[in-house]
Design an enzyme around this catalytic site. Structure first.
Site, short mmCIF file in Angstrom:
data_model
loop_
_atom_site.label_atom_id
_atom_site.label_comp_id
_atom_site.label_asym_id
_atom_site.label_seq_id
_atom_site.Cartn_x
_atom_site.Cartn_y
_atom_site.Cartn_z
N ASP A 512 80.66 80.68 -46.01
CA ASP A 512 81.89 79.92 -45.84
C ASP A 512 81.44 78.51 -45.50
O ASP A 512 80.25 78.25 -45.44
CB ASP A 512 82.85 80.55 -44.82
CG ASP A 512 82.33 80.55 -43.41
OD1 ASP A 512 81.18 80.13 -43.23
OD2 ASP A 512 83.05 80.95 -42.50
N LYS A 513 82.36 77.59 -45.35
CA LYS A 513 81.93 76.20 -45.22
C LYS A 513 81.89 75.76 -43.76
O LYS A 513 80.83 75.49 -43.21
CB LYS A 513 82.86 75.30 -46.04
CG LYS A 513 82.51 73.84 -45.97
CD LYS A 513 83.46 72.99 -46.76
CE LYS A 513 84.84 72.94 -46.17
NZ LYS A 513 84.95 72.34 -44.85
N THR A 514 83.10 75.74 -43.15
CA THR A 514 83.22 75.13 -41.83
C THR A 514 82.46 75.94 -40.79
O THR A 514 82.67 77.15 -40.66
CB THR A 514 84.70 75.01 -41.45
OG1 THR A 514 85.41 74.59 -42.61
CG2 THR A 514 84.91 74.04 -40.31
N ARG A 715 87.57 66.50 -44.16
CA ARG A 715 88.42 67.66 -43.87
C ARG A 715 89.75 67.09 -43.40
O ARG A 715 89.80 66.33 -42.42
CB ARG A 715 87.77 68.48 -42.77
CG ARG A 715 88.52 69.73 -42.36
CD ARG A 715 87.59 70.52 -41.48
NE ARG A 715 88.19 71.60 -40.76
CZ ARG A 715 88.41 72.80 -41.27
NH1 ARG A 715 88.08 73.05 -42.50
NH2 ARG A 715 88.91 73.76 -40.52
N ASP A 779 89.10 75.92 -46.99
CA ASP A 779 89.43 74.50 -47.05
C ASP A 779 89.85 74.08 -48.46
O ASP A 779 89.74 74.84 -49.41
CB ASP A 779 88.21 73.68 -46.58
CG ASP A 779 88.63 72.38 -45.91
OD1 ASP A 779 89.78 71.96 -46.14
OD2 ASP A 779 87.83 71.80 -45.18
N1 LIG Z 1 92.72 75.13 -35.43
C1 LIG Z 1 93.41 74.87 -36.51
N2 LIG Z 1 94.70 74.51 -36.42
C2 LIG Z 1 95.44 74.25 -37.51
N3 LIG Z 1 94.98 74.33 -38.76
C3 LIG Z 1 93.70 74.66 -38.93
C4 LIG Z 1 92.85 74.94 -37.83
N4 LIG Z 1 91.63 75.26 -38.31
C5 LIG Z 1 91.72 75.17 -39.65
N5 LIG Z 1 92.96 74.82 -40.04
C6 LIG Z 1 93.49 74.64 -41.41
O1 LIG Z 1 93.58 75.92 -42.05
C7 LIG Z 1 92.77 75.94 -43.22
C8 LIG Z 1 92.17 77.31 -43.43
O2 LIG Z 1 91.31 77.60 -42.36
P1 LIG Z 1 90.12 78.65 -42.50
O3 LIG Z 1 89.63 78.92 -41.13
O4 LIG Z 1 90.58 79.78 -43.37
O5 LIG Z 1 89.06 77.92 -43.35
P2 LIG Z 1 88.19 76.66 -43.00
O6 LIG Z 1 88.00 76.59 -41.53
O7 LIG Z 1 88.78 75.47 -43.66
O8 LIG Z 1 86.86 76.89 -43.78
P3 LIG Z 1 85.85 78.11 -43.84
O9 LIG Z 1 86.55 79.23 -44.52
O10 LIG Z 1 84.78 77.52 -44.68
O11 LIG Z 1 85.41 78.40 -42.45
C9 LIG Z 1 91.74 74.85 -42.98
O12 LIG Z 1 91.23 74.33 -44.17
C10 LIG Z 1 92.52 73.80 -42.22
O13 LIG Z 1 93.26 73.00 -43.11
#
Ligand SMILES: Nc1ncnc2c1ncn2[C@@H]1O[C@H](COP(=O)(O)OP(=O)(O)OP(=O)(O)O)[C@@H](O)[C@H]1O
Length: 894
Positions: A512-514, A715, A779
């Site tokens: 995954d990325k983040t 991001r 993301d």
């Molecule tokens: N704490 C948060 N509060 C609100 N929105 C969030 C938060 N963290 C992430 N997001 C939003 O929700 C989306 C989906 O989050 P998700 O955790 O599925 O993936 P990610 O963190 O972007 O990446 P990865 O899957 O690579 O870890 C993110 O791309 C971001 O736009």
């Protein structure tokens, strides 16, 4: 084809569904499909002992000097089929199970008495009811015979009980299955008698793993086909006066067996010590004589589903439980790997009967996981209302819990090393075939030469022992031990040496990325607020993006009330908390709060501290005087005038609607100390926030601005809010979907997406080892593509082709990512002619697809899915379940 074979075939083809497979009263059908549609799905056949068949089987065993018994040891289902006859499941003594990986299991059907007063009841071998409320009905059903006797079998630590009414075996489920949410509005503590019965029904709440006795391990190891062959080879060499070589092989084998046993024992012990935990827990018991509740301290092994327990700070959960009152902050890293404090809130259905639609929902442990404390997770802090305790109701115990499932997946992994095993057997089989040819040739030659019989036998056997290397198992074990030691040097501890072989056959790694490829705590680059302008000619309000704000003090409060709400949203929309005085939570939330120059203040954040409904978590500008909290509504006027006038004020967080990947947003409901109404603040992915916002509040160039930031690899998060006209009680109970709509869009927050220092190096090592790397992220697509380029997952000279399918156009289209909207000529996809993707195989191209398009391709064009996965490198905006589906598809590809 026999009926049995026909059933097998149908099962493989997925033709037997649960209704089809349901055995009929009267025994017309003697099989059933269990756990339909899950990974644990298997087909079940009933068998009963047959004296005649058993005698015949043993005659053959004797005739083959025990060799047939050895074969049966390797293939127990053959033994069962030889000694037993097919029987109705209602009376079967044995059951034969075949799982979806074509593995067979033979289990004995046992009988247990569930009456606690019965001399036959035995705690350790009890079965469990399939439904929390079914204890009584089970007794009623079986009154005809002995109402307390039940038939069951155990497979992979799950218990399956015979349900006479449904005429089938059913897996024992926890309380959370098949109940409506209203179940939690009616519960009360169990009595001593109810607990005793449940203890018999559900058994001990312990994930205990017993060490396999050394003798068993030894027999299991030595009786494996490889070692038997080795023994046979050594015997033939000894007879051939090949003493030195045979002795050497024997010596190596003995050493290898000892080393293997030592490793297995060490692993078993390590796993047992890791998973076994026990704690003293306070349980609430209902005394039916005094009609009062009592609290008792018991060991966690005695917990049963339905128990109401009291959670006190700093403990490790020993069961899965639904939180009934109070809030609990837990660390779920044991399950999720992410060491971020997670706040669990009380289940809203407890002691509430007002919201009928909520009460009628079916309780789902995944969907309602914010109310669930999972086994194995550690409680960091508990908070409760007034003088009450933090109470939770036990839902699942032992191997039924989240931790139990994890342990089961270690004990019974999916046979992913299938290819390695088949390759080994293929190799040995091939060699055996060559040897067999050689044997025949040598035998014929020696017979023609009229050599003595003993020489012919010796030489013939000799050929097979040379062609098939008998020292292979010893060499494999030695290799494993060596590999394990090398891993240890890099601080990688392996509790299952077999997995090392699997690692050797890995050809794809999905990241995954983040937090994995990029840093977790991303720096906040800037905020892009929206501003409202007035078109003087026809006067509709216009919204557009303002300029980038890098310092919070540069936000123009006076311009618009909405601009002030940006700061309120960034400061209050999170689930941060203080643990031992330190602010803890999602690094992204921490960065945003720091940007606003606000502080989080928890009126009483000690362990087990009370918190009052009027005294919630508060955020306020740093340096706000302490006495500002009272009285409510002391100031009048807008928030912007407060901020602009430097008038101290506070924001009380009344309810948190935590972040969820599938919802892509976090929301909170707050009360600002100037207002007598509540506001909803939401933060999340721009696409999701735009979907939930009123269209007139979104600037027209929203997509262009979002793409421009995402293309640079930032991001991007979006903010929105909505004033709520609801009272406090409604605020607490209303479902999130009912309030998170018609939002007023506030702007974008741009975060830097820095690669981790080790990312590029690791990707390079993998690429050098010819291991494919894939990014599967939640993301934005453009952000993901930019990161994929930066870390060289997609090299500069490679083309990226974006596959897109939308609700309106469900046929996938292919476009180059670099040249927006340019159709890819080299790719053709023609459903009618079944010409799928035609592209120059030598040209380096990578597919990229979003979660929504992935879902459409998966549902409607499954024939395309494999090709997509073979060349797919970036999977963006993927929901958690889509991430899982991708992994499963890649596993299918092998
Ligand atoms: N704490 C948060 N509060 C609100 N929105 C969030 C938060 N963290 C992430 N997001 C939003 O929700 C989306 C989906 O989050 P998700 O955790 O599925 O993936 P990610 O963190 O972007 O990446 P990865 O899957 O690579 O870890 C993110 O791309 C971001 O736009």
């Amino acid at each position: 084809m026999t009926k049995h074979q026909r059933d097998d075939k149908a099962f493989e083809l997925g033709k037997i569904d649960s209704s089809d497979s349901m055995p009929q009263r009267g025994g017309a059908r003697s099989y059933q499909v269990v756990n339909d549609g899950t990974d644990d799905q298997f087909i079940l056949y009933g068998y009963s002992r047959s004296v005649a068949r058993t005698i015949i089987a043993w005659i053959f065993i004797v005739l083959t000097v025990g060799f047939l018994r050895l074969v049966f040891y390797w293939k127990p289902h053959w033994f069962l089929r030889c000694c037993c006859t097919r029987a109705d499941l209602a009376v079967a003594q044995y059951v034969l199970l075949k799982d979806r990986y074509q593995q067979w299991y033979v289990e004995t059907v046992l009988i247990i008495n569930t009456n606690p007063n019965s001399a036959h009841s035995n705690d350790s071998r009890n079965f469990v009811s399939t439904n929390p409320s079914s204890c009584d009905s089970l007794s009623e059903r079986q009154q005809a015979d002995d109402p307390d006797s039940h038939r069951y079998f155990i497979n992979k630590r799950w218990r399956y009980v015979w349900e006479e009414a449904e005429y089938k075996f059913k897996k024992i489920l926890g309380i959370e299955e098949n109940v409506k949410c209203e179940y939690f509005s009616q519960i009360r503590p169990l009595t001593v008698e109810q607990r005793a019965q449940k203890k018999i029904i559900y058994g001990e709440n312990s994930i205990s793993l017993r060490l396999t006795p050394i003798l068993h391990l030894l027999i299991r190891e030595v009786l494996s086909p490889f070692y038997i062959f080795q023994l046979f080879s050594c015997l033939s060499w000894f007879l051939d006066e090949y003493v030195a070589y045979a002795s050497c092989i024997m010596f190596i084998t003995v050493v290898s067996v000892i080393v293997t046993l030592r490793e297995v024992r060490k692993n078993e012990r390590a796993l047992r010590d890791t998973v076994h935990q026990s704690e003293v827990t306070t349980v609430v018991i209902y005394n039916s004589e005094t009609n009062e509740e009592e609290q008792r301290d018991i060991i966690s092994e005695d917990l049963v589903p339905g128990d109401i327990i009291i959670i006190r700070g700093s403990t490790t959960m020993q069961c899965d439980a639904a939180l009934l009152n109070g809030n609990v902050i837990v660390n779920e890293s044991m399950l999720t790997g992410e060491s971020i404090p997670v706040t669990k809130v009380q289940i809203p259905y407890y002691q509430s009967s007002s919201d009928h639609s909520a009460l009628n929902q079916t309780f789902d442990i995944r969907e309602h996981n914010r109310f669930i404390l999972f086994s194995g997770t550690s409680v960091i802090q508990t908070r409760y209302y007034g003088a009450g305790d933090v109470r939770a109701m036990v839902l699942r115990t032992a191997f039924g819990t989240a931790k139990g499932e994890l342990v089961r997946s270690i004990l019974y992994p999916k046979p992913v090393d299938f290819k390695f095993n088949t390759d080994t057997y293929r190799y040995v089989g091939g060699m055996a075939l060559i040897a067999f040819g050689g044997m025949i040739f040598s035998m014929v030659l020696r017979i023609i030469r009229r050599e003595p019989v003993s020489v012919i036998i010796k030489r013939t056997v000799d050929i097979i022992t040379i062609a098939v290397p008998p020292a292979l198992p010893a060499a494999l074990s030695a290799g494993l031990v060596y590999a394990q030691n090398r891993l240890k040097k890099d601080n990688i501890f392996c509790i299952s040496p077999r997995s090392i072989n699997i690692c050797g056959s890995i050809n794809t790694v999905v990241f995954d990325k983040t937090g994995t490829l990029t840093e977790d705590g991303l720096d906040l680059q800037c905020v892009v607020p929206i501003i409202r302008t007035y078109n003087t000619t026809n006067d509709p309000r216009q919204v557009q993006f303002g300029s980038e704000i890098t310092e919070v003090t540069n936000l123009n409060w006076r311009e618009d009330e909405a601009q002030s709400m940006i700061i309120v949203c960034m400061a209050a929309c999170h689930t941060l908390t203080r643990i031992n005085g330190e602010l803890a939570g999602d690094p992204l939330d921490l960065k945003m709060l720091a940007f606003t120059q606000y502080e989080l203040y928890e009126p009483a954040a000690n362990e087990q501290s009370n918190f009052d409904t009027l005294f919630p978590t508060i955020v306020r500008p740093i340096n706000t005087p302490k006495d500002v909290a009272s009285p409510l509504g002391r100031f009048s006027g807008s928030v912007s005038s407060l901020i602009a006038g430097n008038i101290p004020f506070e924001i009380g967080i009344v309810r948190q609607l935590p972040f969820s990947s599938s919802l892509q947003r976090t929301s909170v409901i707050v009360r600002i100390l100037t207002k007598d109404s509540f506001d909803l603040l939401t933060k999340g992915s721009p696409e999701k926030i735009a979907e939930l916002s009123r269209p007139e509040t979104i600037p027209k160039n929203f997509n262009d601005i979002l793409s421009s930031y995402a293309k640079q690899g930032y991001r991007v998060l979006a903010l929105a809010y909505k004033p709520l006209e609801l009272n406090y009680v409604k605020i607490q109970r209303i479902e999130r979907e009912k309030v998170e709509n018609d939002l007023i869009f506030l702007g974008l927050v741009i975060m830097e997406n820095r690669l981790k220092p080790q990312t590029e190096g690791v990707l390079k090592i993998l690429s050098n080892a010819n291991i494919r790397t894939i990014m599967c992220t939640g993301d934005n697509m453009l952000t993901a593509l930019s990161v994929a380029r930066d870390c060289d997952m997609i090299p500069d000279d490679a083309k990226i082709i974006v596959i897109e399918a939308t609700e309106s156009n469900r046929t996938p289209t292919f476009t180059y990512a670099q040249v927006f909207n340019r159709r890819v000529k080299e790719v053709s996809y023609d459903l009618n002619s079944h010409r799928l993707i035609e592209l120059d195989r030598r040209s380096p191209y990578h597919f990229a697809i979003s979660g929504k398009s992935f879902q459409i391709v998966r549902d409607e064009h499954p024939e395309l899915l494999h090709r997509l996965c073979v060349r797919g490198t970036v999977f963006a905006r993927m929901l958690p379940e889509q991430k899982q589906q991708l992994i499963e598809t890649l596993e299918e590809l092998g």
